[in-house]
Design an enzyme around this catalytic site. Structure first.
Site, PDB file in Angstrom:
ATOM      1  NE  ARG A 162      10.530 -11.640   4.781  1.00 47.05           N
ATOM      2  CZ  ARG A 162       9.653 -10.919   5.484  1.00 47.05           C
ATOM      3  NH1 ARG A 162       8.778 -10.149   4.882  1.00 47.05           N
ATOM      4  NH2 ARG A 162       9.632 -10.991   6.791  1.00 47.05           N
ATOM      5  CE  LYS A 169       3.335  -6.322   6.561  1.00 45.47           C
ATOM      6  NZ  LYS A 169       4.437  -7.183   6.106  1.00 45.47           N
ATOM      7  CG  ASN A 193       7.832 -14.777   6.788  1.00 46.22           C
ATOM      8  OD1 ASN A 193       7.088 -15.522   6.161  1.00 46.22           O
ATOM      9  ND2 ASN A 193       9.135 -14.941   6.841  1.00 46.22           N
ATOM     10  N   PRO A 207       7.764  -5.391  10.664  1.00 47.40           N
ATOM     11  CG  PRO A 207       7.571  -3.151  11.263  1.00 47.40           C
ATOM     12  CD  PRO A 207       8.351  -4.088  10.425  1.00 47.40           C
ATOM     13  CD  GLU A 208       3.703 -10.635  10.566  1.00 44.96           C
ATOM     14  OE1 GLU A 208       2.553 -10.936  10.246  1.00 44.96           O
ATOM     15  OE2 GLU A 208       4.636 -11.445  10.599  1.00 44.96           O
TER      16      GLU A 208
END
Ligand code: ZN
Length: 268
Positions: A258, A52, A166, A2-3
């Site tokens: 990533r 986060k 990402n 999750p962002e």
């Protein structure tokens, strides 16, 4: 993973549903059981987020600190009228039950009870969070302008900027025509300022709508990779597809663990 906007949405939801009243906190799975007893039955004063990291501040000083990591999720539920709580399904690390609602947390990287000074320690390691009103972009710029690391890596570094994941990384760089492999030193202040302003706006859309919408209306032609319910993106997870602007094949490569996605023609 999750962002940041997802964490801010969770914080707002938990604030609405649980704050101002006692909350039953438990750990059906057991791993958080001892810590849960220290806040169980206390009034949730408020929630907060930095990047986060989600914090539930309880009366008496205990603060539940959650980082979802790659796999963590909250499952929100309404209390059934008959007042029989749903059976926990799977490995529920933390269950919160209020008067009308409950939520089950599974698979977080961090779920712990800490105090205010430990919250300050967590936050001290983080860069500015674009969704926080107190965010100071000059702090991030000071790090980026001196760095020889690729901007694609710097954006994901939570000590430079907190909350970007990402999807926002790849989309923001596309929207500003910046090659993810340019170093921080090769980014101009004007580019940074424009990208920061845009990032704040994009994340606010994510916060309000619950999904990332990065494609501008004028570029939204219902491209072949569009699938309902998926984020609408220029390059993220579109490797091998044609760029929405120039038709060049979108590339992907691993950048600090990533996958980054970009158009080699549009982004310089
Ligand atoms: Zn292109």
């Amino acid at each position: 993973m999750p962002e940041g906007h997802t964490l801010h949405r969770l914080a707002r939801l938990h604030q609405r549903r649980f704050a101002g009243a006692p909350v039953a906190v438990s750990s059906p799975q057991g791993r958080f059981a001892d810590s849960a007893t220290t806040v169980d039955g206390r009034v949730l004063r408020r929630t907060s987020v930095w990047g986060k990291h989600l914090f539930h501040h309880y009366q008496g000083g205990g603060i539940v600190h959650v980082h979802l990591g790659l796999y963590g999720t909250f499952t929100e539920w309404e209390r059934p009228a008959a007042d029989r709580l749903p059976e926990p399904v799977g490995q529920v690390r933390m269950r919160m039950v209020g008067a009308e609602y409950g939520t089950d947390l599974r698979g977080p990287t961090v779920c712990e009870v800490i105090d205010e000074s430990q919250v300050a320690d967590v936050v001290a390691r983080l860069g500015p969070d674009p969704l926080r009103p107190d965010a100071d972009p000059s702090w991030a710029w000071a790090r980026i302008m001196k760095s020889r690391r690729p901007i694609g890596a710097l954006l994901m570094d939570q000590t430079v900027m907190a909350g970007v994941g990402n999807v926002f990384r790849s989309e923001l760089l596309f929207r500003h025509r910046i090659d993810p492999y340019r170093t921080g030193q090769q980014i101009t202040e004007a580019e940074f300022d424009a990208a920061w302003t845009d990032l704040v706006a994009l994340m606010k859309v994510g916060l309000l709508r619950g999904k990332i919408i990065a494609v501008r209306a004028e570029h939204d032609h219902g491209a072949p990779s569009y699938r309902p319910g998926r984020p609408r993106t220029y390059v993220y997870r579109r490797a091998g597809d044609p760029c929405r602007l120039c038709g060049t094949t979108v590339l992907t490569a691993e950048l600090e663990g990533r996958n980054v996605f970009w158009c080699p023609v549009c982004q310089r």
